[in-house]
Design an enzyme around this catalytic site. Structure first.
Site, PDB file in Angstrom:
ATOM      1  N   LYS B 131       0.832  -1.204   0.000  1.00 25.21           N
ATOM      2  CA  LYS B 131       0.000   0.000   0.000  1.00 25.21           C
ATOM      3  C   LYS B 131       0.872   1.262   0.000  1.00 25.21           C
ATOM      4  CE  LYS B 131      -3.799  -2.505   2.055  1.00 25.21           C
ATOM      5  NZ  LYS B 131      -4.360  -3.083   3.283  1.00 25.21           N
ATOM      6  N   GLN B 175      -5.205  -2.097   9.398  1.00 25.94           N
ATOM      7  CA  GLN B 175      -4.863  -3.366   8.742  1.00 25.94           C
ATOM      8  C   GLN B 175      -5.386  -4.530   9.594  1.00 25.94           C
ATOM      9  OE1 GLN B 175      -3.235  -3.601   5.665  1.00 25.94           O
ATOM     10  NE2 GLN B 175      -3.887  -5.731   5.836  1.00 25.94           N
ATOM     11  N   ASP B 198     -11.949   1.737   3.653  1.00 26.81           N
ATOM     12  CA  ASP B 198     -12.022   0.281   3.533  1.00 26.81           C
ATOM     13  C   ASP B 198     -13.486  -0.191   3.531  1.00 26.81           C
ATOM     14  OD1 ASP B 198     -10.401  -1.871   3.083  1.00 26.81           O
ATOM     15  OD2 ASP B 198     -10.176  -2.428   5.191  1.00 26.81           O
TER      16      ASP B 198
END
Lengths: 370, 370
Positions: B131, B175, B198
């Site tokens: 990322k 994450q 997300d």
């Protein structure tokens, strides 16, 4: 703003004496129903408040499944069991009434439910009438606010905000569907989450869908369907459940809830090619498409448990109201193939109402810490 | 509180010069990466921002479906197409970079993404590294905050609240998965909805699920899968899509998103009896169970489009990192049956990253009204 003063005729004729008129705005009419509390034996639901999705999703090819035993065991002749939703709902309502009686005796409080009805849809009027009668029976205070077909979103939102802040109201329900010109989402978003007893708020649906989350309320119709399955001793885990239709209040939450019970779920809708190929694989078939007699006998797996959520109003001059309700399932054909079928009316409908009462009670218990 | 000062070695070795250390708490370490903006030709995604569920759900038995043409057309020999996620993602990243370049030239702003990484999972470190590199490539400011395995929920929540209020940050990502002792739901709830790139917030999932609603962000992995399908000219409407697994970040949103594209969706999980019976019916098969090589050739319908979301780290002493990633699909068997298969690595992974960049750009554009 139009002043609309027509009552729900069928309701007012039945329970005229209990209604207190309390007109709060030029465009709405408000009725309050304060029933007696009935004391009967309390019985909890078969379904837990919520089923966790957090169980181990362990993929084990050696796993032993007990699946399908209900189908094979109960499918011993060519006529399915008729699932009596009225009877099961009555039993649940008795339990709710008893619990409310205990609440009143203990803390001097009873749950309160506010319902908003817009327009003159006959089916909606029937549903609201049934809810009023059921609330009265179990001891829930009921408050109905009616709006004319041509009311504005703001009219409804103001009423909802008043209910949000009313400490005597523990559940708020907007009778759906709303007229086309109203933004349903905007209206439903106004309902305070902890009073959203219909469970239709997006946050509630998100919590229903996600592992590690718990919704405050499970939408009434899917919850009623699960209760029917459990009280009919149908094991859900590991079964193939097919849901026909994907509406916000039936198909979607039904599919999410069945997954909480670890069913394998397929969702069939109007874009599905050859839907009967998929429905014929269903151990549990839930029809909520809103299409009269969509599900024929050939759509059903022999021995399946069929839940008909369809409530389609068709003209019937012989009926008292000029119409009658029929389901999505062709009942006459289904009973020759399935092991059990819920009728329309008298199947899921009374269960939906019972679950609304249950959620309202749960909300009041939560608020009163009872 | 433990002071944890170990960097992501693989990251720091690659981009050491771009990292500015900015330790904000005894238990966290913060890095800021400010890349150059690259100007390349802009190209939008194939997928629209959101697909409405509000199309007419008209049940018409006479409907003509164009379904399955892709399967029959492209399945002309026994070796499937390998879908190159790297190549497709690169094309998307070029478009994003171009748009960011235009944004910078026009308003002097670029998007900012904050990522929180907890613990030392090798796979998570790899994902975060990818990322970072991708952000740098397209011109998104990246800020990484690392916490040790034994940090508290409050440590993470404080960092998230700081990002919520940081006007230079337009996307926030934690994450996953987090260590067992942390309440993932409580942590994710802290992220401000408009920065939840997300798409994992329950309200966002509720909006993804419901007709008449639109999520602010579509979760990255499902969005990447849809983009792979569209760029491979796979028609989704009317197809039978089977999703294996029902995780919050893959299986659940994937099934909801496929329904938005009017696929008929079945969800298979660890409780499913004979899952291969259902997967063998799938025109589109998405595997996200997290079980290496779960999906064998016998699970796949001839000519199906197979998307492997599995990223399972297995020990590999010959690898630079001591491990390598393999998918949920037994690739060697799948290519003999399917029309197309995404490899692992190099399939969905790069697409997930590209969609994260896209969502971050969309968030910044929304905030800047660009």
């Amino acid at each position: 703003m139009t002043c609309w003063r027509r009552r729900l005729l069928s309701v007012s004729s039945v329970r005229k004496e209990l209604w207190i008129e309390n007109c709060t705005s030029p465009s709405s009419k408000r009725y309050i129903c304060t029933p007696n509390v009935v004391d009967t034996g309390y019985q909890t639901l078969k379904s837990p408040s919520i089923v966790s999705l957090d169980s181990t999703d362990v993929w084990d090819s050696g796993r032993i499944y007990s699946g399908l035993s209900f189908v094979q065991a109960s499918y011993d002749d060519s006529i399915a069991n008729k699932i009596d939703g009225h009877l099961i709902a009555e039993e649940i309502r008795r339990g709710i009434a008893s619990e409310i009686s205990r609440m009143k005796a203990s803390i001097g409080e009873v749950p309160g439910l506010a319902v908003v009805l817009v327009g003159q849809r006959r089916d909606s009027q029937t549903y609201v009438r049934n809810k009023i009668l059921a609330c009265e029976e179990v001891g829930i205070n009921f408050e109905l606010t009616e709006f004319p077909e041509n009311c504005t979103e703001d009219d409804i939102c103001h009423a909802l905000m008043r209910f949000n802040n009313d400490t005597s109201i523990h559940g708020i329900l907007v009778q759906l569907p709303l007229p086309q010109h109203l933004n349903t989402g905007r209206i439903l978003d106004v309902i305070r989450l902890r009073k959203d007893v219909d469970g239709v708020h997006p946050l509630n649906i998100g919590h229903l869908a996600l592992q590690g989350r718990e919704p405050l309320f499970i939408p009434c119709t899917p919850k009623g369907c699960i209760e029917l399955l459990l009280r009919s001793n149908v094991e859900i885990e590991g079964k193939h459940a097919v849901v026909i239709g994907r509406s916000n209040i039936v198909g979607l939450p039904m599919s999410l809830l069945l997954q909480r019970y670890h069913a394998t779920v397929s969702i069939v809708h109007a874009f599905t090619k050859n839907p009967e190929e998929i429905t014929r694989k269903a151990d549990i078939l839930v029809a909520g498409a809103g299409v009269p007699n969509l599900v024929r006998g050939s759509w059903i797996k022999p021995g399946a448990f069929v839940i008909d959520v369809g409530t389609n109003a068709i003209e019937d001059p012989d009926s008292e109201n000029g119409y009658r309700l029929i389901g999505d399932v062709c009942y006459e054909e289904a009973v020759k193939v399935a092991s059990a079928v819920t009728p329309v009316p008298g199947g899921v409908g009374p269960m939906t109402v019972a679950m609304l009462l249950y959620n309202t009670l749960e909300s009041a218990k939560r608020i009163f810490k009872f």
